[in-house]
Design an enzyme around this catalytic site. Structure first.
Site, PDB file in Angstrom:
ATOM      1  N   GLN A 128       2.428   4.722  -1.215  1.00  0.00           N
ATOM      2  CA  GLN A 128       3.211   3.551  -2.122  1.00  0.00           C
ATOM      3  C   GLN A 128       2.254   2.149  -1.622  1.00  0.00           C
ATOM      4  OE1 GLN A 128       6.627   2.584  -0.476  1.00  0.00           O
ATOM      5  NE2 GLN A 128       7.446   1.771  -2.151  1.00  0.00           N
ATOM      6  N   GLY A 129       1.414   1.365  -2.486  1.00  0.00           N
ATOM      7  CA  GLY A 129       1.025   0.378  -1.961  1.00  0.00           C
ATOM      8  C   GLY A 129       2.176  -0.785  -2.682  1.00  0.00           C
ATOM      9  N   SER A 163       1.768   4.526   4.466  1.00  0.00           N
ATOM     10  CA  SER A 163       2.520   5.721   4.704  1.00  0.00           C
ATOM     11  C   SER A 163       1.809   6.870   4.080  1.00  0.00           C
ATOM     12  CB  SER A 163       4.139   6.041   4.477  1.00  0.00           C
ATOM     13  OG  SER A 163       4.677   5.488   4.953  1.00  0.00           O
ATOM     14  N   GLU A 249      13.857   4.824  -4.449  1.00  0.00           N
ATOM     15  CA  GLU A 249      13.174   5.223  -2.644  1.00  0.00           C
ATOM     16  C   GLU A 249      14.886   4.852  -1.688  1.00  0.00           C
ATOM     17  OE1 GLU A 249      10.642   1.883  -2.089  1.00  0.00           O
ATOM     18  OE2 GLU A 249      10.311   3.198   0.116  1.00  0.00           O
TER      19      GLU A 249
END
Ligand SMILES: Cc1cc2nc3c(=O)[nH]c(=O)nc-3n(C[C@H](O)[C@H](O)[C@H](O)COP(=O)(O)OP(=O)(O)OC[C@H]3O[C@@H](n4cnc5c(N)ncnc54)[C@H](O)[C@@H]3O)c2cc1C
Lengths: 387, 307
Positions: A128-129, A163, A249
Site C-alpha cells: 500500500q503506497g 509494509s 482496511e
C-alpha cells in the site's frame, strides 16, 4: 437477531475443520521474521492451499473470483483457522484484505480479471503506497505526481511506511493527477493506481521498526511509467476510491485478529495459572474484563459484517468505532501480558515480548486513534469542524 | 441462508420505535423533572399504564396473558426505558410477572434484594412503595435513608432474608445492562447536542477536538456495550451476560461523567439532567451483578475455557 447456525453452516464448519486437521501438519516450518523471501514463500504457499481447497476469497463476489460465501461462513472460516492455529494472511494482507476488495468493488472487468485471481492463488503480493513523508494523517496532502504521457502516467515522488514493499509485486498507489489550486481542493486531484513494483525507477529502502525488523520501507519513485489502464476509478476521483480502500482496511481487515486475540487471552490465562499470578485478584479481574471486551469485539465484528452485507459489501464508518475499541483492547491485552510475565516480558526470545512491541502500532497504522475519533465525531455524531 | 444475523427484524425495530414514542409522550422531560420535584415517589398510574402496554408481561407466554416475546425484545424495551430515565423497580417487577400477583399488570410494584455490597448488602430500592420483594415471603421493614439518586429512594433493612433472587440474577443483570446502554446512548446525544449549541471562543464547543474526542469515545463505549447486550440476550449465556453487564455499567457511568464534563458548569447543576443519568448509572452498577463479581465470573470462565 439470530446467532444460531444453520445445518449448512455447521456442515461447512465440519468440512473445514477436517481439512485443516489434514492440511496443517503438512505445512513447512515457519520462516524467521527477518527472512523476507522465506516469509513470502510461506504465506504464498498457504494461500495456494486455500485456493486449491476452495477457501480463497471465500466472501468475495463470485464475479471477482470469490466463492460468494455468506458473511457467516467467512466468520466461521476465521474462527476455525484461528482455532486450529493456521497461518495468518501475512504478506497477503493488502491484496486479500483491502486492495483486492477495492478492485472487486471499483475495478473494470478487465482489471478484476488481471489482478484478482493471482491474489487469490497467492501468486502476487500487494503493498500500500498511500502515506508520504508530508502526508500521514492528512493523507489528501500527498504530493507524488503523475503526469500523463501518451498511454502512461509518469510518476515522481516518494512513499513511506510501506509494509511488505520489499516482497510486493504490486502497489496500490495514490498519486496527484491534478495540482491543488484555488479551485481544486486537495482531495479532488488524486488518482488510485496499480503500480508494478519492478517498474524502472522504483527504489525500496527498508526501514527498521522499533521491533528491530524491517516490516516497512520507504519507496522512491523516479519517473516511473505506469499505464493509464492501471488506474482504478476515474482520473482525479481517487479520493473516493481511497475511502473504499480505507473502509475495508478499518472495517474488516482486522476481523481475523480478534479471534487471534481471544486465543492469546486463553494462553495468557494458562500462563498466569502456571506461574501463580492468577492468585492476584487485581490481575485476575483485569483478565476477566479483557475476556468481556474481546467477547464484545467479536460480537461487534459479527454486527458489522451483517451490516456491511446489507449495504452492499463495503463497510461503513462504523469500522472506526470498531478500530478504536480494538486497538485499545489489543494494547491492553499485551500490557496485561507483561504484568502476568513480570520481568520475563523483557526477554525478546518470547513471542509475547515481540507481540507487545508490534501492538504499539495499532493506534497509529490505518489511521491514528485521534483521526478515528475525528471521523466518529464528525461523520457519525455530526459535530462541527473546527476552524 | 444467512443465520448469524445481527440486524434487528422489522418487528423488533417497530417495537423499539413504539416504546420510544410511548415513553416520549408519557414520560418526557417535564414528567421526569416532575418526579424529581415530587421527591421520587412512584407514579402508580404510570406503572399501570406500563403494565397495560405490556412492559412487565412482555416475556410471559400469551396463554398466561403475556406478550410472549423473548429476551432480545426485552432488552430493546429496557434500553428505551434507560434512555428515558424511567424510574421504579422496572427489572424486578418485570421478573416478577407471573410469579407475584399484579406484577404483570402493573398494579403491583415489586422490588428485589438486588443491591450488592459487602456482606450481602442491606439497602433496598423503592421499598417504601413496594407491594412485594421478589422471592421474599413477606415485606421486610426498613428505615428510609437519603439516596444519591433522587429517583431511587433507598431503605436500609435490618437483616437481609436469605434471598431467592439468585435465580433471577442473570436476567436481572442483563435487563439492567440494557437500561445502562440506553442511558449511555442518551448521554452521547445530550453531549453532542450541547456541543453543537454552546459557543465559546466564537465557535461551538463541539468543534474543539478535545470535546469531539470525548464524544467519540462515548459512542465507542456505548456501541461496544450495546452489541454485548444484544448478543447476550440471544445466547443467554451467563458469562456473556456478565460481560454485557460489566461493559454496560462502564459505558453508562463513564459516559455520564464525560457528558457532565462537556456541559461545564451547567453539568454540575441540579437543573441539567446529566446528574440524573450519572446517579442512576451508579445505582444500576450496584444492582444484580457488580463489576467485581462480573470480572471474577469472567475470569473463572476464561480459565475453564482455556484449560
Ligand atoms: C506498522 C505500520 C505500518 C504501516 N503500513 C503502511 C502501509 O503499508 N502503507 C501506507 O501507506 N501507510 C502505512 N502506515 C502509515 C500510517 O497510515 C501512518 O503512520 C498514519 O496514518 C499516521 O501518519 P503519520 O505517521 O504521518 O503521523 P502524523 O499524521 O504526523 O501524526 C502524528 C500525531 O499527530 C496526530 N494528529 C495528526 N493530525 C491530527 C488531527 N487532525 N487531529 C488530531 N491529531 C492529529 C496523530 O494522531 C499522531 O498522534 C503504516 C504505519 C505503521 C505504524
Amino acid at each position: 437477531m439470530d446467532l444460531t447456525y444453520t445445518q449448512e453452516e455447521r456442515d461447512f464448519r465440519a468440512r473445514l475443520r477436517e481439512w485443516l486437521g489434514k492440511t496443517l501438519p503438512e505445512l513447512p516450518a515457519r520462516p524467521s521474521p527477518d527472512d523476507w523471501p522465506g516469509r513470502r514463500a510461506y504465506d504464498a504457499g498457504w494461500q495456494r492451499r486455500l485456493y486449491d481447497a476452495g477457501y480463497a476469497g471465500l466472501h468475495w463476489p463470485v464475479d471477482a473470483g470469490g466463492r460468494g460465501a455468506t458473511p457467516t461462513q467467512h466468520l466461521i472460516f476465521l474462527e476455525e483457522t484461528e482455532r486450529a492455529g493456521a497461518p495468518y494472511v501475512g504478506a497477503n494482507f493488502v491484496g486479500l484484505l483491502h486492495a483486492g476488495p477495492t478492485i472487486a468493488a471499483e475495478g473494470t472487468a478487465a482489471q478484476r480479471a488481471r489482478w484478482l485471481p493471482p491474489v487469490l492463488r497467492g501468486d502476487e503480493v500487494w503493498c500500500q503506497g498511500f502515506s508520504e513523508p508530508g502526508a500521514g494523517s492528512d493523507l489528501a496532502a500527498l504530493r507524488t505526481r503523475a503526469v500523463r504521457d501518451g498511454d502512461d502516467y509518469v510518476i515522481t515522488g516518494s512513499k513511506i511506511w510501506t509494509s511488505h514493499a520489499e516482497v510486493a509485486d504490486w502497489c496500490e498507489l495514490l498519486v496527484r493527477t491534478r495540482s491543488v489550486s484555488e479551485t481544486v481542493p486537495k482531495h479532488r486531484g488524486i488518482s488510485w493506481l496499480a503500480m508494478p513494483m519492478d517498474a524502472p525507477g522504483v527504489t525500496v529502502r527498508p526501514l527498521r521498526t522499533l521491533a528491530g525488523s524491517a516490516e516497512f520501507a520507504e519507496v522512491f519513485l523516479d519517473e516511473v511509467r505506469v499505464p493509464v489502464a492501471n488506474r482504478v476509478g476515474e482520473e482525479d476521483d481517487g479520493w473516493r476510491v481511497t475511502m473504499v480502500t480505507l473502509s475495508f482496511e478499518r472495517g474488516t481487515a482486522f476481523v481475523g485478529e480478534v479471534v487471534a486475540c481471544r486465543r492469546t487471552l486463553g494462553e495468557l490465562a494458562r500462563t498466569a495459572k502456571a506461574n501463580g499470578r492468577w492468585d492476584d485478584p487485581v490481575l485476575r479481574r483485569r483478565l476477566g474484563r479483557l475476556y468481556a471486551e474481546f467477547g464484545a469485539l467479536w460480537r461487534l465484528t459479527q454486527w458489522n459484517v451483517s451490516a456491511s452485507e446489507a449495504s452492499g459489501g463495503v463497510p461503513g464508518v462504523g469500522g472506526s468505532v470498531f478500530k478504536l475499541a480494538y486497538s485499545h483492547a489489543r494494547q491492553e491485552l499485551y500490557d496485561t501480558a507483561a504484568e502476568v510475565l513480570g520481568a520475563d516480558s523483557l526477554a525478546l526470545d518470547g513471542e509475547w515480548a515481540l507481540d507487545r512491541l508490534s501492538s504499539l502500532s495499532y493506534t497509529i497504522a490505518a489511521g491514528t486513534s485521534q483521526i478515528q475519533r475525528n471521523i466518529v465525531a464528525e461523520r457519525i455524531l455530526g459535530l462541527p469542524k473546527g476552524r | 441462508m444467512r443465520a448469524v444475523d445481527f440486524r434487528l427484524t422489522d418487528d423488533q425495530r417497530d417495537l423499539r420505535t413504539g416504546v420510544r414514542d410511548l415513553l416520549a409522550g408519557r414520560y418526557g422531560r417535564e414528567a421526569l423533572r416532575a418526579s424529581v420535584d415530587a421527591g421520587g415517589t412512584l407514579d402508580r398510574r404510570l406503572w399501570r399504564e406500563l403494565g397495560e402496554a405490556g412492559f412487565f408481561a412482555l416475556r410471559l407466554p400469551q396463554e398466561r396473558g403475556g406478550v410472549g416475546l423473548g429476551l432480545p425484545e426485552a432488552v430493546l424495551v429496557f434500553e428505551e426505558a434507560g434512555r428515558a430515565l424511567l424510574p421504579g423497580p422496572l427489572v424486578a417487577t418485570h421478573l416478577a410477572a407471573g410469579a407475584v400477583p399484579g406484577a404483570a399488570e402493573g398494579t403491583a410494584v415489586v422490588t428485589a434484594f438486588d443491591l450488592g455490597g459487602p456482606g450481602g448488602g442491606t439497602l433496598v430500592a423503592h421499598l417504601g412503595e413496594a407491594d412485594a420483594v421478589l422471592g421474599a415471603p413477606s415485606l421486610p421493614t426498613g428505615e428510609p435513608v437519603p439516596s444519591a439518586d433522587p429517583l431511587t429512594p433507598l431503605h436500609r433493612v435490618a437483616s437481609r432474608p436469605p434471598a431467592a433472587s439468585g435465580a433471577y440474577r442473570d436476567e436481572g443483570a442483563l435487563l439492567t445492562a440494557a437500561l445502562q446502554v440506553g442511558g449511555a446512548l442518551r448521554t452521547v446525544e445530550l453531549a453532542v447536542r450541547y456541543g453543537r449549541e454552546r459557543e465559546q471562543f466564537g465557535q461551538p464547543i463541539g468543534a474543539f477536538q478535545a470535546v469531539k474526542h470525548l464524544c467519540a469515545q462515548m459512542l465507542v463505549r456505548a456501541e461496544v456495550a450495546r452489541t454485548a447486550v444484544y448478543a447476550a440476550a440471544v445466547t443467554a449465556d451467563p458469562a456473556e451476560v456478565a460481560g454485557a453487564k460489566l461493559l454496560a455499567d462502564g459505558a453508562a457511568v463513564r459516559n455520564a461523567r464525560d457528558c457532565l464534563q462537556v456541559h461545564g458548569g451547567m453539568g454540575f447543576t441540579w437543573e441539567a439532567d446529566v446528574h440524573l443519568h450519572l446517579k442512576r448509572a451508579w445505582v444500576r452498577a450496584e444492582q444484580w451483578r457488580t463489576a467485581g463479581e462480573a470480572e471474577e465470573l469472567l475470569a473463572a470462565e476464561l480459565a475453564s475455557a482455556a484449560m
